[in-house]
Structures are given as C-alpha cells and as structure tokens.
Design a protein around this motif. Structure first.
Motif, mmCIF file in Angstrom:
data_model
loop_
_atom_site.group_PDB
_atom_site.id
_atom_site.type_symbol
_atom_site.label_atom_id
_atom_site.label_comp_id
_atom_site.label_asym_id
_atom_site.label_seq_id
_atom_site.Cartn_x
_atom_site.Cartn_y
_atom_site.Cartn_z
ATOM 1 N N ALA A 18 0.801 -1.226 0.000
ATOM 2 C CA ALA A 18 0.000 0.000 0.000
ATOM 3 C C ALA A 18 0.836 1.279 0.000
ATOM 4 C CB ALA A 18 -0.973 -0.001 1.180
ATOM 5 N N PRO A 19 1.884 1.388 0.845
ATOM 6 C CA PRO A 19 2.675 2.623 0.823
ATOM 7 C C PRO A 19 3.341 2.893 -0.527
ATOM 8 C CG PRO A 19 3.085 1.406 2.841
ATOM 9 C CD PRO A 19 2.308 0.493 1.946
ATOM 10 N N ILE A 20 3.717 1.843 -1.231
ATOM 11 C CA ILE A 20 4.343 2.020 -2.549
ATOM 12 C C ILE A 20 3.323 2.565 -3.544
ATOM 13 C CG2 ILE A 20 5.460 0.818 -4.468
ATOM 14 C CD1 ILE A 20 6.578 -1.169 -2.419
ATOM 15 N N VAL A 21 2.123 1.972 -3.531
ATOM 16 C CA VAL A 21 1.060 2.439 -4.431
ATOM 17 C C VAL A 21 0.686 3.876 -4.102
ATOM 18 C CG1 VAL A 21 -1.335 2.075 -5.142
ATOM 19 C CG2 VAL A 21 0.182 0.104 -4.789
ATOM 20 N N VAL A 22 0.556 4.179 -2.810
ATOM 21 C CA VAL A 22 0.207 5.531 -2.369
ATOM 22 C C VAL A 22 1.261 6.537 -2.831
ATOM 23 C CG1 VAL A 22 0.082 6.996 -0.303
ATOM 24 C CG2 VAL A 22 -1.230 4.877 -0.405
ATOM 25 N N TYR A 23 2.521 6.145 -2.742
ATOM 26 C CA TYR A 23 3.621 7.038 -3.133
ATOM 27 C C TYR A 23 3.474 7.495 -4.575
ATOM 28 C CZ TYR A 23 8.445 8.691 -3.743
ATOM 29 O OH TYR A 23 9.563 9.452 -4.002
ATOM 30 N N PHE A 178 1.921 3.632 7.688
ATOM 31 C CA PHE A 178 2.953 3.816 6.679
ATOM 32 C C PHE A 178 2.416 4.487 5.414
ATOM 33 C CE2 PHE A 178 5.034 0.319 9.137
ATOM 34 C CZ PHE A 178 6.093 1.101 9.584
ATOM 35 N N SER A 179 1.151 4.288 5.130
ATOM 36 C CA SER A 179 0.552 5.016 4.004
ATOM 37 C C SER A 179 0.463 6.504 4.328
ATOM 38 C CB SER A 179 -0.841 4.464 3.679
ATOM 39 O OG SER A 179 -0.753 3.135 3.206
ATOM 40 N N PHE A 180 0.092 6.820 5.570
ATOM 41 C CA PHE A 180 0.018 8.215 5.992
ATOM 42 C C PHE A 180 1.406 8.862 5.998
ATOM 43 C CE2 PHE A 180 -0.025 11.422 9.446
ATOM 44 C CZ PHE A 180 -0.911 12.321 8.869
ATOM 45 N N ALA A 181 2.394 8.140 6.525
ATOM 46 C CA ALA A 181 3.769 8.665 6.543
ATOM 47 C C ALA A 181 4.272 8.903 5.127
ATOM 48 C CB ALA A 181 4.690 7.694 7.283
ATOM 49 N N THR A 182 3.878 8.041 4.204
ATOM 50 C CA THR A 182 4.265 8.206 2.801
ATOM 51 C C THR A 182 3.631 9.459 2.217
ATOM 52 O OG1 THR A 182 4.543 5.822 2.488
ATOM 53 C CG2 THR A 182 4.172 7.151 0.515
ATOM 54 N N LEU A 183 2.340 9.646 2.452
ATOM 55 C CA LEU A 183 1.661 10.857 1.984
ATOM 56 C C LEU A 183 2.361 12.105 2.513
ATOM 57 C CD1 LEU A 183 -2.100 9.878 2.503
ATOM 58 C CD2 LEU A 183 -0.959 10.223 0.309
ATOM 59 N N LYS A 184 2.706 12.080 3.792
ATOM 60 C CA LYS A 184 3.333 13.248 4.423
ATOM 61 C C LYS A 184 4.701 13.524 3.807
ATOM 62 C CE LYS A 184 3.674 16.497 7.588
ATOM 63 N NZ LYS A 184 4.970 17.016 7.194
ATOM 64 N N THR A 185 5.489 12.496 3.580
ATOM 65 C CA THR A 185 6.824 12.667 3.011
ATOM 66 C C THR A 185 6.752 13.213 1.585
ATOM 67 O OG1 THR A 185 7.701 10.873 4.373
ATOM 68 C CG2 THR A 185 8.964 11.462 2.416
ATOM 69 N N VAL A 186 5.844 12.669 0.801
ATOM 70 C CA VAL A 186 5.661 13.166 -0.569
ATOM 71 C C VAL A 186 5.232 14.625 -0.535
ATOM 72 C CG1 VAL A 186 4.236 12.969 -2.645
ATOM 73 C CG2 VAL A 186 5.186 10.910 -1.578
#
Length: 262
Positions: A18-23, A178-186
C-alpha cells in the motif's frame, strides 16, 4: 482483510504494498498540479535547470529503495507473527490505536532527526551518501525517497521498522500508518504551497519548511521529518521562514519570521 467482498489479502501484504502504491499515486497528482506556477515554491525552469540528477535516475533510485523496503517489511512481518489479527485488530480500542500511532510518529521523527542531522555533520557520510538526496535543490514529489541506498536503509527502512516494533501496532494498523507517513513525506517534497492543504494546517513541518533545508543557507537547519518540528526547536536547528509571493507568480520560502498559511 477482504477486498471487493471476496478476495482476501493479508494485512502483511497490504502493509508492504500500500505505501508504494500511495507514493506513486499521490506523486502523480502533484506532477499534474506542477503546472500551477502561482502555487510553486520554485519555478518549473528552476526545477529543470538547478537539479543535479535526471528524473529518470530519480525514478530508478526510488524504485530501488522501495524494493529494499518491501523485502525488509516482508521479513519483519514474518518474524513478528502471522496474520492473527482479524479478531485482534478489531478488538483494539480507538485510544490504544491512537496511542500506537502517536508513539510510532514520535519514534520515526526521533530516529530520522538524529540520523539525518548526523549525516549532515559527518563530512564523509554527507559527501558519499546524503548528498545524493540534495542533488534535488528544487524538491519535487516523486523525489521524496530519492536517496543513496544506504541512507534509504538507515533512515527510512530501519526507522519504519523501529516505529512498528516499539509502538506495538498490528500489521493492519501499519497499513494506515505507513501510508500516511508516505503521503506526508511526498507532500513535504512536492514543491507546492496549495491553499487548504491539511498537512500545512496541522503540521509545522511542511513543503516550505523542508524547502528551506534543501537550500544552501538552510543546509544545517530544519532536519526534522516527517511529522513534527520538535527536535529542531529543542536543539536549536529550527530556521523560521516567511512565505512571500514572487513578482512573477508563486511563492518563495525565505529565512525570517514564522508565517501561517495565506
């Protein structure tokens, strides 16, 4: 976890994928919005001319880091237990889940602050490892995870593993964290200042704050990522900024007094 009412996918697999797809989905949105010059922190021309690495190489570097993260996540989930969770996750109260997510955020922030800061102050590590990320003088969304593979392992992958283990969250909770952390980093690397952006409203650590760090004058400041600015403030590495409109459109983050979103 059931998808479309029939296909069952394990929480561990979703927590990995999921985090990869979200990224890439979230980055793609910002690529489309990148033509909005009135909301950019740097011009499109600066993005194309000042960065020291091609976008093709950035994509390759990010994919390599995500492959390493996927392998580590698979091992981590295998070691910490199987997908027991359906019943267990459903029994987790809202307050327990909120505590776990807050602990995970604090652990990730703490790990990344001190590792990130050390990579700037150790000349060998900066020259041979961390400087790769700073080839992006003008950050953009899908360059958020463009790092040297060693840095990707140390800062992001190990930091994420520690936040998962110390917080005690379940694989299902990790999907969301980890999906949320990915959104925040992007979002922090998107190079845009959009009105109504919830990340800018709820977090002082945002795209303008991190843009300061990517500039030469801010290279030894604003190390905090991805959530709070706590450690920068406590340890004297906080550089306040003002967000000012450029004459030809867009915004510029300049060292100065704190400002709130326009």
């Amino acid at each position: 976890m059931m998808i479309n009412g029939g296909l069952e996918v394990s929480d561990e697999l979703l927590g990995t994928v999921a985090p990869i797809v979200v990224y890439w989905l979230y980055s793609g949105i910002y690529v489309l919005l990148g033509s909005l010059e009135n909301y950019r922190l740097h011009t499109k021309k600066d993005e194309d001319e000042k960065n020291l690495v091609s976008k093709k190489d950035v994509v390759k570097g990010v994919l390599l880091q995500q492959a390493v993260q996927a392998v580590v996540a698979t091992i981590l989930f295998a070691v910490t237990g199987s997908d027991t969770d359906s019943a267990q996750s459903q029994q987790t109260s809202f307050f327990v889940l909120a505590r776990q997510l807050l602990v995970a955020m604090m652990v990730l922030d703490t790990w990344q602050y001190f590792m990130h800061r050390y990579m700037h102050h150790n000349k060998f590590l900066y020259r041979h490892i961390h400087s790769q990320h700073h080839r992006l003088v003008v950050p953009y969304a899908f360059g958020a995870l463009y790092n040297h593979p060693v840095e990707g392992l140390l800062l992001d992958t190990i930091g994420g593993a520690l936040s998962f283990l110390i917080s005690g969250m379940s694989p299902r909770a990790s999907i969301f964290f980890f999906s949320f952390a990915t959104l925040k980093t992007v979002d922090d690397h998107c190079g845009l200042w959009l009105p109504g952006n919830l990340f800018h409203i709820f977090f002082g650590n945002n795209s303008a704050y991190h843009d300061i760090h990517h500039q030469l004058y801010g290279n030894k400041y604003n190390f905090s990522q991805p959530f709070f600015v706590m450690w920068d403030r406590i340890l004297g590495t906080y550089m306040p900024y003002s967000l000012e409109k450029r004459s030809k459109g867009g915004f510029e983050a300049r060292p100065g007094k704190d400002c709130k979103e326009n």
